[in-house]
Every structure is written in structure tokens, then in C-alpha cells.
Design a protein around this motif. Structure first.
Motif, PDB file in Angstrom:
ATOM      1  N   LEU A   1      47.258  25.366  40.932  1.00  0.00           N
ATOM      2  CA  LEU A   1      46.590  24.824  39.742  1.00  0.00           C
ATOM      3  C   LEU A   1      45.346  24.029  40.139  1.00  0.00           C
ATOM      4  CD1 LEU A   1      49.657  23.673  37.608  1.00  0.00           C
ATOM      5  CD2 LEU A   1      48.159  25.626  37.169  1.00  0.00           C
ATOM      6  N   GLN A   2      45.469  23.249  41.241  1.00  0.00           N
ATOM      7  CA  GLN A   2      44.309  22.476  41.701  1.00  0.00           C
ATOM      8  C   GLN A   2      43.194  23.419  42.159  1.00  0.00           C
ATOM      9  OE1 GLN A   2      45.816  19.885  44.749  1.00  0.00           O
ATOM     10  NE2 GLN A   2      46.562  18.349  43.284  1.00  0.00           N
TER      11      GLN A   2
ATOM     12  N   GLU B   1      42.687  26.468  41.139  1.00  0.00           N
ATOM     13  CA  GLU B   1      42.078  27.055  39.939  1.00  0.00           C
ATOM     14  C   GLU B   1      41.137  26.052  39.271  1.00  0.00           C
ATOM     15  OE1 GLU B   1      45.226  28.494  37.447  1.00  0.00           O
ATOM     16  OE2 GLU B   1      45.838  30.024  38.893  1.00  0.00           O
ATOM     17  N   ALA B   2      41.594  24.765  39.200  1.00  0.00           N
ATOM     18  CA  ALA B   2      40.755  23.738  38.588  1.00  0.00           C
ATOM     19  C   ALA B   2      39.478  23.548  39.409  1.00  0.00           C
ATOM     20  CB  ALA B   2      41.524  22.424  38.473  1.00  0.00           C
TER      21      ALA B   2
ATOM     22  N   GLN C   1      37.208  26.449  38.869  1.00  0.00           N
ATOM     23  CA  GLN C   1      36.518  26.302  37.581  1.00  0.00           C
ATOM     24  C   GLN C   1      35.417  25.247  37.688  1.00  0.00           C
ATOM     25  OE1 GLN C   1      39.614  25.400  34.767  1.00  0.00           O
ATOM     26  NE2 GLN C   1      40.333  27.538  34.646  1.00  0.00           N
ATOM     27  N   GLU C   2      35.776  24.140  38.419  1.00  0.00           N
ATOM     28  CA  GLU C   2      34.773  23.078  38.610  1.00  0.00           C
ATOM     29  C   GLU C   2      33.596  23.608  39.425  1.00  0.00           C
ATOM     30  OE1 GLU C   2      33.107  19.231  38.457  1.00  0.00           O
ATOM     31  OE2 GLU C   2      34.752  20.104  37.313  1.00  0.00           O
TER      32      GLU C   2
END
Length: 181
Positions: free
Chosen positions: A126-127, A129-130, A133-134
Motif C-alpha cells: 500500500l505504501q 502504491e501510495a 501515486q505520489e
């Protein structure tokens, strides 16, 4: 005397009859004795044969008892060896049981660690992916900023920015930004 002689003759005749009678009885007793002696000898032979047979049977049974005692001794030794082996197997079984319990405990610990790592992996995913995205957002923002800088450079070029001493520095910064991407 004649009378006495007659009496003696009668007595002798009676004695002769008695002697004959006793001789007959004696003959009868002798034949009975002989028959009984033969019968006793036959019985004695039979008893001796029975005794001999019984002695042979006793010898055979004694030999069989000796063999049985040897077998009993061997079986006792085998039983002792089997009991010892059983005790060793039981100890090994207990050791294996304890090791199995330890392995189960380790397996449970590994499962907990696996679940923890799986949870951490999901969190990391999840990190990631985050962060991706960032990064995409920052790249997009960077491209916008780069486009603005290029627009400003072009605008300065149009306005006569070629005479500006900072224009080369701005070009170098734009190139460094493009290389970082």
C-alpha cells in the motif's frame, strides 16, 4: 497179631492213600507253583519291559524338559531384549513426541511471523502504491513546472532574455531536472 497185622495193613493202606493224596496235592501245588512262577516271570518281564519303556519315556521327557528349559532361557533372554528394545523405542517415541510438539510450536510461531510479514507486505505494498501515486503526481507536477520554466525561458527569449546572465543557469537547472527524471 493177625489183627494187628491187619490193622497195620489197613493203616499202611490208609497211609498209602494219604501219601498218594499228598503226592497229588504236591503235584498240583508244584504245577500251580510252576504256572505261577511262569506267570510271575511273564509279569516280571512285562513289568521290566514297562519299566524300561517308562525309563525311556523319562529320558525322553528329561531331554524334552532340558530342551524346554533351554527354550525358556532363550525366550527369557529374548523377552529381556525385547523389553529393553521396547523401553528404548518408548523413550525414542517420547523424544519424537517432544520434538513434534516443539516443531508444532515453531510452526505456530512461523505462522504468526508469516501473517505478520504478510500484513507488513500488504502495508508495504500500500505504501509503494501510495509512493508511486505520489511519484506520478510529483512527475506530473515536475512536468508542469518544467513546461512553465520552458515557457518562461521562451518568453524571456522572446523578450530579449538572451542578454540575461542567468539564462545559462536556468538552462542547466532544466537539464539537471530532466536527467533526474
Amino acid at each position: 497179631m493177625l489183627e494187628e497185622l491187619q490193622r497195620l495193613q489197613a493203616h499202611i493202606a490208609a497211609l498209602k492213600a494219604q501219601v498218594e493224596h499228598y503226592e497229588q496235592q504236591n503235584q498240583l501245588l508244584y504245577s500251580t507253583q510252576t504256572d505261577q512262577a511262569e506267570r510271575y516271570e511273564a509279569e516280571i518281564e512285562q513289568k521290566n519291559a514297562t519299566i524300561s519303556h517308562k525309563q525311556q519315556e523319562i529320558e525322553r521327557l528329561t531331554e524334552k524338559a532340558s530342551q524346554t528349559n533351554k527354550q525358556l532361557k532363550q525366550m527369557t533372554q529374548d523377552a529381556a531384549a525385547l523389553a529393553d528394545r521396547y523401553n528404548r523405542l518408548e523413550k525414542s517415541c517420547n523424544d519424537l513426541k517432544n520434538r513434534f510438539q516443539e516443531l508444532l510450536a515453531e510452526r505456530n510461531e512461523l505462522r504468526v511471523a508469516q501473517e505478520k510479514l504478510h500484513h507488513q507486505q500488504q502495508q508495504s505494498q500500500l505504501q509503494i502504491e501510495a509512493l508511486q501515486q505520489e511519484r506520478a503526481r510529483l512527475l506530473q507536477k515536475n512536468e508542469l513546472a518544467q513546461a512553465k520554466v520552458e515557457a518562461i525561458i521562451q518568453h524571456l527569449n522572446v523578450l530579449g532574455g538572451a542578454e540575461d546572465p542567468h539564462i545559462d543557469d536556468i538552462h542547466q537547472i532544466v537539464q539537471l531536472k530532466q536527467e533526474d527524471v
